[in-house]
Design an enzyme around this catalytic site. Sequence first.
Site, PDB file in Angstrom:
ATOM      1  N   SER A  81      25.086  35.459  40.261  1.00 45.83           N
ATOM      2  CA  SER A  81      23.847  34.960  40.878  1.00 45.83           C
ATOM      3  C   SER A  81      22.821  36.079  41.061  1.00 45.83           C
ATOM      4  O   SER A  81      21.642  35.812  41.248  1.00 45.83           O
ATOM      5  CB  SER A  81      24.161  34.316  42.237  1.00 45.83           C
ATOM      6  OG  SER A  81      24.722  35.265  43.114  1.00 45.83           O
ATOM      7  N   ARG A  82      23.277  37.337  40.991  1.00 40.66           N
ATOM      8  CA  ARG A  82      22.328  38.454  41.170  1.00 40.66           C
ATOM      9  C   ARG A  82      22.878  39.717  40.485  1.00 40.66           C
ATOM     10  O   ARG A  82      23.998  39.711  39.968  1.00 40.66           O
ATOM     11  CB  ARG A  82      22.114  38.731  42.658  1.00 40.66           C
ATOM     12  CG  ARG A  82      23.371  39.232  43.358  1.00 40.66           C
ATOM     13  CD  ARG A  82      23.080  39.774  44.748  1.00 40.66           C
ATOM     14  NE  ARG A  82      24.192  40.576  45.210  1.00 40.66           N
ATOM     15  CZ  ARG A  82      24.898  40.319  46.316  1.00 40.66           C
ATOM     16  NH1 ARG A  82      24.602  39.289  47.066  1.00 40.66           N
ATOM     17  NH2 ARG A  82      25.881  41.125  46.663  1.00 40.66           N
ATOM     18  N   GLY A 141      30.421  36.210  39.462  1.00 41.07           N
ATOM     19  CA  GLY A 141      29.487  36.920  40.339  1.00 41.07           C
ATOM     20  C   GLY A 141      28.138  37.119  39.691  1.00 41.07           C
ATOM     21  O   GLY A 141      27.582  38.225  39.714  1.00 41.07           O
ATOM     22  N   TYR A 199      37.907  50.949  46.607  1.00 37.66           N
ATOM     23  CA  TYR A 199      37.088  50.522  45.461  1.00 37.66           C
ATOM     24  C   TYR A 199      37.523  51.249  44.196  1.00 37.66           C
ATOM     25  O   TYR A 199      37.751  50.639  43.149  1.00 37.66           O
ATOM     26  CB  TYR A 199      35.619  50.814  45.783  1.00 37.66           C
ATOM     27  CG  TYR A 199      34.654  50.436  44.689  1.00 37.66           C
ATOM     28  CD1 TYR A 199      34.323  49.101  44.460  1.00 37.66           C
ATOM     29  CD2 TYR A 199      34.053  51.407  43.888  1.00 37.66           C
ATOM     30  CE1 TYR A 199      33.425  48.744  43.461  1.00 37.66           C
ATOM     31  CE2 TYR A 199      33.163  51.060  42.889  1.00 37.66           C
ATOM     32  CZ  TYR A 199      32.842  49.731  42.679  1.00 37.66           C
ATOM     33  OH  TYR A 199      31.951  49.390  41.696  1.00 37.66           O
ATOM     34  N   ILE A 223      23.871  51.972  39.416  1.00 37.76           N
ATOM     35  CA  ILE A 223      22.935  50.961  38.905  1.00 37.76           C
ATOM     36  C   ILE A 223      22.177  50.367  40.092  1.00 37.76           C
ATOM     37  O   ILE A 223      22.771  50.080  41.144  1.00 37.76           O
ATOM     38  CB  ILE A 223      23.708  49.841  38.148  1.00 37.76           C
ATOM     39  CG1 ILE A 223      24.684  50.437  37.123  1.00 37.76           C
ATOM     40  CG2 ILE A 223      22.721  48.875  37.495  1.00 37.76           C
ATOM     41  CD1 ILE A 223      24.073  51.338  36.064  1.00 37.76           C
ATOM     42  N   SER A 233      33.970  50.803  36.570  1.00 41.90           N
ATOM     43  CA  SER A 233      33.008  51.720  37.199  1.00 41.90           C
ATOM     44  C   SER A 233      33.360  53.136  36.755  1.00 41.90           C
ATOM     45  O   SER A 233      34.492  53.389  36.318  1.00 41.90           O
ATOM     46  CB  SER A 233      33.151  51.624  38.725  1.00 41.90           C
ATOM     47  OG  SER A 233      32.516  52.720  39.357  1.00 41.90           O
ATOM     48  N   THR A 267      40.744  49.991  42.789  1.00 41.07           N
ATOM     49  CA  THR A 267      40.631  48.701  42.082  1.00 41.07           C
ATOM     50  C   THR A 267      40.003  48.903  40.702  1.00 41.07           C
ATOM     51  O   THR A 267      40.381  48.242  39.745  1.00 41.07           O
ATOM     52  CB  THR A 267      39.784  47.664  42.867  1.00 41.07           C
ATOM     53  OG1 THR A 267      38.430  48.104  42.984  1.00 41.07           O
ATOM     54  CG2 THR A 267      40.355  47.378  44.235  1.00 41.07           C
ATOM     55  N   ASN A 285      32.929  40.216  36.283  1.00 45.70           N
ATOM     56  CA  ASN A 285      31.908  41.085  36.886  1.00 45.70           C
ATOM     57  C   ASN A 285      31.969  41.103  38.411  1.00 45.70           C
ATOM     58  O   ASN A 285      31.591  42.095  39.034  1.00 45.70           O
ATOM     59  CB  ASN A 285      30.529  40.608  36.422  1.00 45.70           C
ATOM     60  CG  ASN A 285      29.407  41.210  37.233  1.00 45.70           C
ATOM     61  OD1 ASN A 285      29.004  42.348  37.035  1.00 45.70           O
ATOM     62  ND2 ASN A 285      28.887  40.446  38.209  1.00 45.70           N
TER      63      ASN A 285
HETATM   64  P1  NAD Z   1      26.042  42.985  43.639  1.00 48.98           P
HETATM   65  O1  NAD Z   1      26.638  43.163  44.971  1.00 48.98           O
HETATM   66  O2  NAD Z   1      24.592  42.816  43.477  1.00 48.98           O
HETATM   67  O3  NAD Z   1      26.748  41.788  42.844  1.00 48.98           O
HETATM   68  C1  NAD Z   1      28.087  41.458  42.978  1.00 48.98           C
HETATM   69  C2  NAD Z   1      28.200  39.985  42.692  1.00 48.98           C
HETATM   70  O4  NAD Z   1      29.569  39.584  42.843  1.00 48.98           O
HETATM   71  C3  NAD Z   1      27.376  39.163  43.679  1.00 48.98           C
HETATM   72  O5  NAD Z   1      26.720  38.142  42.987  1.00 48.98           O
HETATM   73  C4  NAD Z   1      28.432  38.605  44.622  1.00 48.98           C
HETATM   74  O6  NAD Z   1      28.081  37.396  45.224  1.00 48.98           O
HETATM   75  C5  NAD Z   1      29.587  38.408  43.653  1.00 48.98           C
HETATM   76  N1  NAD Z   1      30.861  38.292  44.332  1.00 48.98           N
HETATM   77  C6  NAD Z   1      31.355  39.085  45.313  1.00 48.98           C
HETATM   78  N2  NAD Z   1      32.545  38.636  45.712  1.00 48.98           N
HETATM   79  C7  NAD Z   1      32.811  37.538  44.959  1.00 48.98           C
HETATM   80  C8  NAD Z   1      33.890  36.628  44.920  1.00 48.98           C
HETATM   81  N3  NAD Z   1      34.951  36.762  45.733  1.00 48.98           N
HETATM   82  N4  NAD Z   1      33.844  35.599  44.045  1.00 48.98           N
HETATM   83  C9  NAD Z   1      32.771  35.449  43.228  1.00 48.98           C
HETATM   84  N5  NAD Z   1      31.717  36.277  43.234  1.00 48.98           N
HETATM   85  C10 NAD Z   1      31.737  37.307  44.082  1.00 48.98           C
HETATM   86  O7  NAD Z   1      26.537  44.253  42.810  1.00 48.98           O
HETATM   87  P2  NAD Z   1      26.404  44.674  41.288  1.00 48.98           P
HETATM   88  O8  NAD Z   1      26.005  46.080  41.301  1.00 48.98           O
HETATM   89  O9  NAD Z   1      25.632  43.689  40.492  1.00 48.98           O
HETATM   90  O10 NAD Z   1      27.947  44.617  40.878  1.00 48.98           O
HETATM   91  C11 NAD Z   1      28.455  43.896  39.778  1.00 48.98           C
HETATM   92  C12 NAD Z   1      29.716  44.590  39.276  1.00 48.98           C
HETATM   93  O11 NAD Z   1      29.364  45.880  38.788  1.00 48.98           O
HETATM   94  C13 NAD Z   1      30.763  44.810  40.378  1.00 48.98           C
HETATM   95  O12 NAD Z   1      32.055  44.605  39.822  1.00 48.98           O
HETATM   96  C14 NAD Z   1      30.582  46.271  40.716  1.00 48.98           C
HETATM   97  O13 NAD Z   1      31.761  46.856  41.226  1.00 48.98           O
HETATM   98  C15 NAD Z   1      30.220  46.841  39.361  1.00 48.98           C
HETATM   99  N6  NAD Z   1      29.549  48.142  39.433  1.00 48.98           N
HETATM  100  C16 NAD Z   1      28.338  48.291  40.046  1.00 48.98           C
HETATM  101  C17 NAD Z   1      27.751  49.555  40.083  1.00 48.98           C
HETATM  102  C18 NAD Z   1      26.421  49.794  40.727  1.00 48.98           C
HETATM  103  O14 NAD Z   1      26.036  50.967  40.861  1.00 48.98           O
HETATM  104  N7  NAD Z   1      25.668  48.793  41.127  1.00 48.98           N
HETATM  105  C19 NAD Z   1      28.401  50.638  39.505  1.00 48.98           C
HETATM  106  C20 NAD Z   1      29.627  50.446  38.891  1.00 48.98           C
HETATM  107  C21 NAD Z   1      30.196  49.200  38.843  1.00 48.98           C
END
Ligand code: NAD
Length: 242
Positions: free
Chosen positions: A11-12, A9, A152, A185, A139, A155, A87
């Site tokens: 790409s962003r 995951g 969520y 974040i 998380s 998981t 991730n």
């Molecule tokens: P985001 O939505 O920007 O990125 C998630 C990435 O996962 C995206 O690139 C998406 O395309 C990819 N993805 C989703 N489903 C997928 C799949 N089935 N196969 C492959 N790729 C897949 O969110 P983020 O904030 O960058 O999240 C990244 C990680 O951090 C996640 O696991 C999220 O739970 C965790 N997280 C984020 C936060 C936050 O506040 N942003 C807090 C705690 C944990």
Amino acid sequence: MKKVALVTGSSRGIGAAIAEALSREGWAVCINYIERRDKAEELAARLREAGGEVLVQQADVADRAAVERMVENTRRELGDITLLVNNAGIAKQEQFQDIREETWRRIFDVNVNGCFHCTQAVLGPMLHEHAGCIVNISSIWGSHGASCEATYSSTKHAIIGLTRSLAAELAPTGIRVNAVAPGVIDTDMVQVLGQETLDYLAREIPLGRLGRPEEIAETVLHLVNARYLTGQVVTVDGGFLP
Ligand code: NAD
């Protein structure tokens, strides 16, 4: 051994920041995406321009066969994966009684089964070499309950259980397994909360702002480089939760 990383995951958001930080540190990186090929290729082009070795691979981490193909392609193009960053993740906010079974299953499929598939797919060569590193992105809701995010949060608790169990099991082989527990974040994932809620959260966070994806990447790099560290969950939340 060659430093080869797979960041799911990526790409962003947080994944992209991790891929970028690793590439800067000399890791050959497989950027995995599910839908946004354009974003993945854009990141890959930037990293290559800076001298990085990068591969872009589409795969839904919930799909075991797709994960195995991605890992095989990475092995062929870059070499055996020595660092896996699990991730990829999805979330949905709703009250518990409204959760549909397919939503519950999909979030588990991506967030938990995705880790299972990717970890099993990369483990063979790591076991053979008696070396390797796995970092799982959990998380703060992996150790605290989150209202309206029971799926969520469940998981993310599972990911911490997996991290600690696997760390204990794999320690004698030299493979280290750790997790990062980010707070709030600033990525696409939290935009659904709306600006008002994000402003409120920023005020509630002792450091006075949301975290940046680069700050999670910093911690991942630390876990990768800290060679006596395994089975740990590092919270990176600006002091948000006690
Ligand atoms: P985001 O939505 O920007 O990125 C998630 C990435 O996962 C995206 O690139 C998406 O395309 C990819 N993805 C989703 N489903 C997928 C799949 N089935 N196969 C492959 N790729 C897949 O969110 P983020 O904030 O960058 O999240 C990244 C990680 O951090 C996640 O696991 C999220 O739970 C965790 N997280 C984020 C936060 C936050 O506040 N942003 C807090 C705690 C944990």
